[in-house]
Design a protein around this motif. Structure first.
Motif, mmCIF file in Angstrom:
data_model
loop_
_atom_site.group_PDB
_atom_site.id
_atom_site.type_symbol
_atom_site.label_atom_id
_atom_site.label_comp_id
_atom_site.label_asym_id
_atom_site.label_seq_id
_atom_site.Cartn_x
_atom_site.Cartn_y
_atom_site.Cartn_z
ATOM 1 N N GLN B 37 0.826 -1.207 0.000
ATOM 2 C CA GLN B 37 0.000 0.000 0.000
ATOM 3 C C GLN B 37 0.858 1.254 0.000
ATOM 4 O O GLN B 37 0.600 2.206 -0.736
ATOM 5 N N VAL B 38 1.883 1.233 0.850
ATOM 6 C CA VAL B 38 2.760 2.402 0.937
ATOM 7 C C VAL B 38 3.454 2.627 -0.403
ATOM 8 O O VAL B 38 3.584 3.756 -0.879
ATOM 9 N N GLU B 39 3.840 1.504 -1.016
ATOM 10 C CA GLU B 39 4.490 1.568 -2.321
ATOM 11 C C GLU B 39 3.564 2.201 -3.360
ATOM 12 O O GLU B 39 3.949 3.089 -4.104
ATOM 13 N N ASN B 43 3.091 5.757 -6.164
ATOM 14 C CA ASN B 43 2.631 5.839 -7.553
ATOM 15 C C ASN B 43 1.510 6.848 -7.707
ATOM 16 O O ASN B 43 1.441 7.591 -8.680
ATOM 17 N N VAL B 44 0.608 6.813 -6.726
ATOM 18 C CA VAL B 44 -0.528 7.724 -6.761
ATOM 19 C C VAL B 44 -0.039 9.173 -6.722
ATOM 20 O O VAL B 44 -0.464 10.018 -7.493
ATOM 21 N N LYS B 45 0.912 9.426 -5.830
ATOM 22 C CA LYS B 45 1.460 10.784 -5.726
ATOM 23 C C LYS B 45 2.092 11.209 -7.047
ATOM 24 O O LYS B 45 1.927 12.331 -7.492
ATOM 25 N N LEU B 167 -8.876 5.805 -7.054
ATOM 26 C CA LEU B 167 -8.019 6.971 -7.261
ATOM 27 C C LEU B 167 -7.155 6.774 -8.499
ATOM 28 O O LEU B 167 -6.973 7.699 -9.296
ATOM 29 N N GLY B 168 -6.667 5.559 -8.661
ATOM 30 C CA GLY B 168 -5.861 5.252 -9.844
ATOM 31 C C GLY B 168 -6.633 5.505 -11.130
ATOM 32 O O GLY B 168 -6.120 6.096 -12.076
ATOM 33 N N LEU B 169 -7.882 5.068 -11.143
ATOM 34 C CA LEU B 169 -8.704 5.262 -12.331
ATOM 35 C C LEU B 169 -8.991 6.736 -12.572
ATOM 36 O O LEU B 169 -9.009 7.199 -13.708
ATOM 37 N N ALA B 170 -9.211 7.478 -11.485
ATOM 38 C CA ALA B 170 -9.506 8.908 -11.623
ATOM 39 C C ALA B 170 -8.297 9.641 -12.210
ATOM 40 O O ALA B 170 -8.443 10.524 -13.056
ATOM 41 N N ILE B 171 -7.107 9.226 -11.771
ATOM 42 C CA ILE B 171 -5.889 9.846 -12.298
ATOM 43 C C ILE B 171 -5.763 9.536 -13.784
ATOM 44 O O ILE B 171 -5.497 10.409 -14.604
ATOM 45 N N GLN B 172 -6.012 8.273 -14.113
ATOM 46 C CA GLN B 172 -5.908 7.858 -15.509
ATOM 47 C C GLN B 172 -6.901 8.623 -16.390
ATOM 48 O O GLN B 172 -6.580 9.054 -17.492
#
Lengths: 92, 252
Positions: B37-39, B43-45, B167-172
């Motif tokens: 999760q921390v990893e 990526n999210v950041k 969140l990953g999808l929103a970024i994408q």
């Protein structure tokens, strides 16, 4: 039931809402399939409205899965069409 | 159910299971899960930082388009002053297209700013959830039998995983959107850069395909109006029948 609006957060709704939400969802699907953009927008607003009026946002420290995940609030009609056919909103 | 909700849920759940590998021993799953999760949070950041960078690029494109508008306007005037109405018209058509694109670009940049705020907000939520998971895993390890711990871990890990996948999808989605915008804005820039107007003397009189397409795309009425106005301003209004302002009629 727990409902997530993609890109926003999770909301706790009374279980009774599940039927209503499902019904709106089904009608939204038909609207999209018939190419009825106005109808879709109207139903989609109603779905969001239901979550807004009956739902309470979960605290950030609650670690639970959602029962239903709705697309992002600003989903466009063409994105909604992709949702049902082809690859879906976001391809892998 | 294959509806809006069902489809979206399927996509997210597929992402979660891809993200969360499970170990045999619940204790291990927990520590590994947390580490993962921390990893992924990193990526999210990075993803959010990329969205910000893309937005800045769009803002630069918007500035360039503004410059194009000014340049094309000047070129139209020059062409008209040299009696080349055909060229002036083409320049104005391009200007109209650049203006239209500029408007839509600026609207979309504003939208993107809103999305960026939302992403940042959700990253905060995700961090809170990961922190919660860290605390919870110690409690679970201490209090439950292996079998029961497994169930509770799954729940908690899926809760965090869902937030992360979402969140990953929103970024994408934000990234995809900026890509489309950038491509469109570049196309218009290219048009201006195509050099046709760099030097009027280099111009042939024939119009190319681009110009034909332009004519169809842009509003003829707007171009006509601008052309008439420009003629009036230059005082070369091809006869006195231009619908320009009548001068000298003011009553004292």
């Amino acid at each position: 039931m727990i409902v997530r609006i993609a890109g926003e957060g999770q909301f706790r709704l009374p279980d009774e809402d599940s039927e209503r939400l499902n019904e709106l969802d089904n009608r939204a699907v038909s609207a999209v399939e018939q190419g009825d953009e106005t109808g879709f927008q109207e139903l989609w607003s109603q779905m969001l409205e239901l979550v807004a009026s009956d739902g309470n946002e979960l605290d950030d420290d609650e670690l639970v899965e959602s029962d239903v995940i709705l697309p992002p609030r600003d989903i466009s009609f063409s994105e909604a069409q992709e949702e049902f056919t082809g690859e879906g909103l976001i391809p892998d | 159910m294959p509806g809006l909700g069902g489809r979206m849920s399927t996509v997210i759940k597929a992402k979660i299971s891809k993200m969360l590998d499970r170990a045999e021993d619940p204790g291990e799953t927990l520590d590994y899960g947390y580490q993962k999760q921390v990893e992924l949070l990193q990526n999210v950041k990075k993803g959010i930082a990329d969205v910000v960078t893309s937005k800045k690029r769009l803002q630069m494109q918007s500035t360039k388009l503004e410059e194009s508008v000014v340049k094309l306007d000047t070129q139209a005037r020059q062409a008209l002053a040299q009696g080349r109405e055909d060229l002036a018209r083409t320049a104005l058509e391009r200007k109209t297209l650049a203006q239209t694109e500029l408007q839509s670009l600026d609207t979309q940049i504003k939208e993107l700013e809103g999305q960026q705020e939302q992403l940042t907000e959700n990253e905060k939520k995700l961090r809170a959830k990961i922190e919660q998971f860290r605390t919870k895993k110690e409690v679970i390890k201490a209090q439950y039998s292996a079998a029961e711990a497994q169930v509770r871990i799954s729940e908690a890990a899926n809760g965090v995983g869902e937030q992360m996948a979402d969140l990953g999808l929103a970024i994408q989605r934000a990234e995809d959107k900026t890509e489309t915008m950038r491509a469109r804005a570049s196309a218009v820039e290219e048009l201006e850069k195509a050099g046709t107007f760099e030097d009027l003397s280099q111009l042939g009189s024939g119009e190319d395909d681009i110009d034909k397409q332009l004519r169809e795309l842009t509003s003829g009425a707007q171009v006509d109006d601008e052309l008439a106005k420009m003629k009036a301003e230059l005082g070369s209004g091809g006869g006195g029948d231009a619908p320009a302002l009548e001068q000298g009629e003011e009553k004292a």
